[in-house]
Design an enzyme around this catalytic site. Structure first.
Site, PDB file in Angstrom:
ATOM      1  N   HIS A  76       0.844  -1.186   0.000  1.00  0.00           N
ATOM      2  CA  HIS A  76       0.000   0.000   0.000  1.00  0.00           C
ATOM      3  C   HIS A  76       0.895   1.256   0.000  1.00  0.00           C
ATOM      4  O   HIS A  76       2.110   1.152   0.162  1.00  0.00           O
ATOM      5  CB  HIS A  76      -0.929   0.013   1.224  1.00  0.00           C
ATOM      6  CG  HIS A  76      -0.221  -0.075   2.529  1.00  0.00           C
ATOM      7  ND1 HIS A  76      -0.255  -1.202   3.318  1.00  0.00           N
ATOM      8  CD2 HIS A  76       0.548   0.806   3.182  1.00  0.00           C
ATOM      9  CE1 HIS A  76       0.465  -0.988   4.394  1.00  0.00           C
ATOM     10  NE2 HIS A  76       0.967   0.221   4.338  1.00  0.00           N
TER      11      HIS A  76
HETATM   12  P1  TYD Z   1      -2.095  -3.459   7.292  1.00  0.00           P
HETATM   13  O1  TYD Z   1      -1.787  -2.006   7.285  1.00  0.00           O
HETATM   14  O2  TYD Z   1      -2.758  -4.021   6.084  1.00  0.00           O
HETATM   15  O3  TYD Z   1      -0.788  -4.322   7.602  1.00  0.00           O
HETATM   16  P2  TYD Z   1       0.609  -4.415   6.833  1.00  0.00           P
HETATM   17  O4  TYD Z   1       0.829  -3.135   6.124  1.00  0.00           O
HETATM   18  O5  TYD Z   1       1.587  -4.663   7.918  1.00  0.00           O
HETATM   19  O6  TYD Z   1       0.561  -5.587   5.916  1.00  0.00           O
HETATM   20  O7  TYD Z   1      -2.958  -3.757   8.602  1.00  0.00           O
HETATM   21  C1  TYD Z   1      -3.459  -5.033   8.888  1.00  0.00           C
HETATM   22  C2  TYD Z   1      -4.710  -4.855   9.738  1.00  0.00           C
HETATM   23  O8  TYD Z   1      -4.392  -4.212  10.976  1.00  0.00           O
HETATM   24  C3  TYD Z   1      -5.772  -4.019   9.061  1.00  0.00           C
HETATM   25  O9  TYD Z   1      -7.027  -4.595   9.349  1.00  0.00           O
HETATM   26  C4  TYD Z   1      -5.674  -2.668   9.739  1.00  0.00           C
HETATM   27  C5  TYD Z   1      -5.162  -3.028  11.124  1.00  0.00           C
HETATM   28  N1  TYD Z   1      -4.317  -1.977  11.727  1.00  0.00           N
HETATM   29  C6  TYD Z   1      -4.813  -1.197  12.752  1.00  0.00           C
HETATM   30  O10 TYD Z   1      -5.968  -1.361  13.197  1.00  0.00           O
HETATM   31  N2  TYD Z   1      -4.012  -0.239  13.305  1.00  0.00           N
HETATM   32  C7  TYD Z   1      -2.751  -0.031  12.866  1.00  0.00           C
HETATM   33  O11 TYD Z   1      -2.042   0.860  13.401  1.00  0.00           O
HETATM   34  C8  TYD Z   1      -2.233  -0.836  11.799  1.00  0.00           C
HETATM   35  C9  TYD Z   1      -0.837  -0.630  11.261  1.00  0.00           C
HETATM   36  C10 TYD Z   1      -3.056  -1.798  11.253  1.00  0.00           C
END
Ligand code: TYD
Length: 140
Positions: free
Chosen positions: A57
């Protein structure tokens, strides 16, 4: 909302230095001293199964420091034109990621911990999660 046109070359790996002793090391991170933004949130990834990829992302506003607090992994940065792969494998090194870049993380070693210092609290509206939308915004 317009997307920042930072490039992958605006990101750098910063040596946070360490307080070194025969009994072990300490690395210190301080707002305004060796972190160039005010830290609003810290989160960490761990127990990542072998072969998994995270991230995938971009952010409109969020700035981050990414640290391999334990073990190692690779961060792939993409600005829509250039790509850079950066291996992190020391807890005193921080990758500074500026806004507007696509990033993914892979090649996690067993037991690795990816610690992230973030300039904002969690806000899903700051995410771009579709690569095609990211490319479109970068070309505007
Ligand atoms: P995501 O940002 O997709 O993880 P990564 O970039 O590490 O692959 O986040 C995974 C899940 O966690 C998504 O449902 C959002 C949640 N999340 C939060 O609730 N708070 C946060 O600070 C972060 C980073 C993720």
């Amino acid at each position: 909302m317009t997307l920042n046109n930072n490039t992958v070359f605006d990101c750098s790996v910063i040596d946070m230095s360490k307080i070194n002793a025969t009994t072990g090391n300490i690395t210190v991170l301080e707002n305004g001293v060796n972190v160039p933004f005010d830290v609003k949130r810290i989160y960490y990834l761990y127990d990542v199964p072998s072969g998994e990829e995270r991230g995938g992302h971009a952010h409109y506003e969020l700035e981050q420091y990414i640290i391999a607090a334990s073990g190692s992994f690779d961060v792939i940065l993409d600005d829509g034109v250039n790509r850079r792969s950066i291996s992190l494998n020391r807890p005193n090194l921080a990758l500074h990621i500026v806004p507007g870049l696509w990033r993914s993380l892979d090649n996690f070693s067993s037991g690795s911990i990816c610690m992230v210092l973030a300039s904002h609290v969690y806000d899903e509206s700051d995410y771009i999660r579709e690569y095609s939308q990211f490319k479109k915004l970068r070309n505007e």
